[in-house]
Write an enzyme that holds these catalytic residues in place. Structure first.
Site, short mmCIF file in Angstrom:
data_model
loop_
_atom_site.label_atom_id
_atom_site.label_comp_id
_atom_site.label_asym_id
_atom_site.label_seq_id
_atom_site.Cartn_x
_atom_site.Cartn_y
_atom_site.Cartn_z
N GLN A 161 0.83 -1.20 0.00
CA GLN A 161 0.00 0.00 0.00
C GLN A 161 0.87 1.26 0.00
O GLN A 161 1.71 1.43 0.88
CB GLN A 161 -0.88 -0.01 1.25
CG GLN A 161 -1.94 1.07 1.25
CD GLN A 161 -2.81 0.98 2.50
OE1 GLN A 161 -2.38 1.34 3.59
NE2 GLN A 161 -4.03 0.49 2.33
N SER A 202 0.49 6.62 2.73
CA SER A 202 1.14 7.63 3.57
C SER A 202 2.40 8.17 2.89
O SER A 202 3.05 7.46 2.11
CB SER A 202 1.55 7.04 4.91
OG SER A 202 0.42 6.64 5.64
N SER A 235 4.35 -1.72 4.13
CA SER A 235 4.69 -3.09 4.52
C SER A 235 4.81 -3.97 3.28
O SER A 235 4.05 -3.78 2.33
CB SER A 235 3.62 -3.67 5.45
OG SER A 235 3.51 -2.88 6.61
N GLU A 277 -13.56 -3.53 6.14
CA GLU A 277 -13.38 -4.69 7.00
C GLU A 277 -14.57 -5.01 7.91
O GLU A 277 -14.66 -6.09 8.44
CB GLU A 277 -12.08 -4.58 7.78
CG GLU A 277 -11.86 -3.24 8.48
CD GLU A 277 -12.45 -3.20 9.85
OE1 GLU A 277 -12.94 -4.22 10.31
OE2 GLU A 277 -12.44 -2.11 10.45
#
Lengths: 301, 377
Positions: free
Chosen positions: B121, B124, B156, B239
């Site tokens: 992802q 940020s 990550s 989610e």
């Protein structure tokens, strides 16, 4: 699909009904009148609660009760806690089957809880051993207190035995604390929205916003703990519910007081009534120690 | 209010348990946390195993309650975590499923489900953390491509990812939220530099990603140009209350292990420590109930109301830190020894009040969006 862990339509209706009833029978004027006449139990209010089924809520219909369960009782007591209804509500509710007149609100029943008795002088029946009882100048103007043995006991070991109080009494107390927690959150938010300083509502300042956010977080986590304990009736769930509800009510009332500033420190504002009642309730059922020890025992197995 | 499961759900649970008992002993040994290619292979292998057994789509198609059961049971059984599949299964995949074209869904979704491709992802940036809409990574159109320059952070699995779900600024003159576009960037494209970031726990759990005129085909854009903020919000609300199911189950297990360790080393005789554990047990019981409450709300209303999600995030992140602080008290002086159990976990727990919205941002959200207090700052 299940884990339908949400209020049913009937439960919402019951909640709204009790709130409406209490708004009618015990609104703010009645609350302040009760504060002005400490120790006096309003028998008309008591009969009105009895008539509405507050005490007979969990008695079977065959026995003249409403035939509902713990979740419904918890919702009703949450509303009573929110409205700060005075009187030995839980003792009378729990005595509905055993003491004649309790179910209808004719008989007011108080009960010894550890070293304290709430509403002893105003009650028609007091359950438990009241030998050596003496009045206390109660911190809560809406809860007269008596102390067993009269004088403060010498400091001794903390009692860590199994919960001596009926777990249902502890759960219903947690429900009352939840009512206070939710109410003080509303009061704080109302005040933060309307009170202006430095040319804007104080609720626009993050320091105040975050106090209010914590009020909501504490009351909402307490809510699920209390509701779940009402569904399972597991003593460990009840112990967890009481710890979270005590925290939500006591810390919530204090933060609400802080948000109110100087007004929060006055007799005129209702905040202190919530805080003092929350302190009284936190004393019941062996206090938080009993619940903490019960959960610790469960953990270490 | 009901906390019981339907017969179908109980059957799902029983079958899953049986399958886990059979399959888990056959898994290879867990790779070293520092060996990224091995971690990738292990995590993808687990996803393939799930796929072959028909559990691959549990995050997407199952009801929230079924997913709750899946996450609860896999954690109880000690099954591998979602790991490198996290972004694909829980962020990028659901976004593509909701906002992508038929061609995009066909290209990207099956490899995620089959455990063939890893996503990371790129949201940020160094100057766009809590204030994500301040992101400045630029993309401009050049023929059939977007050309992207800028940098991303806290990514990550960047070292081993095949794809990156990337937010870029395509219109610097538009209001902040209206000039952002969502792109799927192939991680083998020229101009991408990945620099691992070492966390205070000592491991490289995420990376900085530097982008120097990286060419991304315009066909990799999901949603319309400059509509990326809305597209992303679809992802972030996906989610439905189950994000931390496994972690709450794990924390409750750790709490029990800590209590037993304290009994063995004598610290349990300290009533202060015991009562602290009683409070933690109350807290994690309540967090489990809140999870069930939120899942039920998602089941009936189609989404988790902001109240439930924010309340959970604020309480859980704090509770997790309290848990490992209590672990330190059980350990005594051994709490300074990195080779002792729970010591690394204590360090890792420090990220919880920061990642995915700091506690301060969460409180502001609660105050302004839920309690309706006037907007500050």
């Amino acid at each position: 699909m299940s884990v339908r862990f949400q209020l049913t339509d009937d439960q919402r209706a019951l909640q709204a009904g009790v709130r409406e009833l209490l708004g009618r029978c015990f609104g703010r004027e009645a609350l302040r009148a009760a504060v002005a006449a400490p120790g006096r139990l309003d028998r008309a209010l008591w009969r009105a609660l009895g008539g509405a089924g507050f005490f007979a809520l969990r008695l079977p219909e065959a026995a003249g009760g409403v035939g509902l369960g713990l979740p419904e009782a918890v919702l009703a007591f949450e509303e009573a806690g929110r409205a700060l209804v005075p009187g030995p509500l839980i003792a009378t509710h729990l005595a509905a089957a055993a003491v004649p007149g309790a179910a209808t609100g004719e008989t007011v029943v108080a009960a010894v809880d550890g070293e304290l008795v709430e509403w002893l002088a105003a009650a028609d029946r007091v359950l438990g051993d009241t030998a050596g009882v003496a009045p206390v100048r109660s911190i809560d103007p809406l809860t007269p207190l008596h102390r067993i043995n009269g004088t403060a006991p010498a400091a001794g070991p903390v009692r860590t035995g199994p919960m001596s109080t009926d777990p249902v009494a502890v759960l219903l107390t947690a429900a009352e604390q939840l009512g206070t927690a939710a109410r003080v959150c509303e009061l704080a938010v109302q005040h933060a929205r309307t009170r202006e300083q430095f040319g804007r509502p104080i609720g626009a300042f993050q320091a105040v916003q975050h106090l209010c956010a914590d009020l909501l977080v504490r009351s909402e986590i307490a809510r699920v703990a209390v509701y779940a304990a009402a569904v399972t009736a597991d003593p460990a769930d009840i112990a967890a519910a009481r710890l979270l509800a005590d925290e939500a009510a006591v810390r919530g009332a204090r933060d609400c007081l802080q948000v109110h500033g100087g007004m929060g420190f006055t007799w005129e504002a209702d905040v202190h009534l919530h805080l003092k009642r929350a302190w009284v309730r936190a004393e019941r059922g062996g206090g938080s120690t009993q619940s903490e020890e019960l959960l610790a025992v469960r953990l270490a197995g | 209010m009901d906390l019981s499961y339907t017969p179908e759900e109980e059957e799902f649970r029983a079958r899953l348990r049986e399958w886990l008992a059979k399959v888990l002993p056959t898994l290879p040994a867990k790779p070293s946390p520092d060996d990224w290619p091995a971690r990738r292979a292990y995590d993808l292998g687990w996803q393939r195993t799930l796929h072959d057994a028909g559990y691959a789509e549990v995050h997407w198609d199952a009801s929230p309650t079924t997913r709750l059961i899946f996450l609860e049971e896999t954690e109880r059984a000690g099954a591998p975590y979602v790991g490198a599949n996290f972004v694909g299964l829980l962020h990028a995949g659901p976004t593509i499923a909701a906002e992508g074209t038929a061609g995009q869904r066909a290209r990207w979704l099956p490899p995620i489900l089959r455990g063939e491709e890893v996503w990371c992802q790129g949201f940020s940036e160094p100057d766009a953390g809590s204030d994500l809409a301040a992101l400045r990574t630029r993309a401009w159109r050049d023929g059939d491509d977007y050309v992207v320059s800028g940098s991303k952070i806290w990514t990550s699995h960047a070292e081993v990812a095949d794809w990156c779900e990337l937010l870029v600024r395509t219109d610097p003159d538009a209001p902040r939220h209206r000039g952002i576009t969502w792109l799927a960037m192939p991680m083998d494209a020229d101009g991408i530099t990945v620099r691992p970031l070492r966390t205070l726990a000592g491991s490289a759990e995420f990376a900085e990603v530097f982008l120097d005129e990286v060419r991304v085909p315009a066909g990799n854009r999901v949603g319309a140009e400059n509509d990326g903020w809305r597209v992303t919000m679809v992802t972030l609300s996906f989610e439905r209350g189950t994000a931390f199911v496994g972690e709450v189950v794990a924390c409750r297990r750790v709490l029990g292990e800590l209590a037993r360790a304290a009994r063995e080393n004598g610290r349990w005789d300290d009533p202060v420590l015991r009562r602290r554990f009683g409070r933690l047990e109350a807290e994690f019981r309540a967090l489990w109930r809140l999870t069930q409450w939120n899942v039920s709300a998602a089941e009936t209303g189609g989404g988790v109301p902001g109240t439930g999600a924010s309340v959970f995030k604020l309480r859980y992140s704090h509770a997790r830190q309290e848990l490992y602080d209590a672990a330190a008290d059980v350990l005594g002086p051994d709490r300074l020894d990195l080779d002792r159990p729970w010591v690394i976990d204590r360090l890792s727990s420090l990220s919880y009040t920061i990642a995915a919205g700091t506690s301060q941002i969460q409180r502001t959200i609660v105050a302004e969006r839920i309690l309706g207090l006037p907007r500050g700052r």
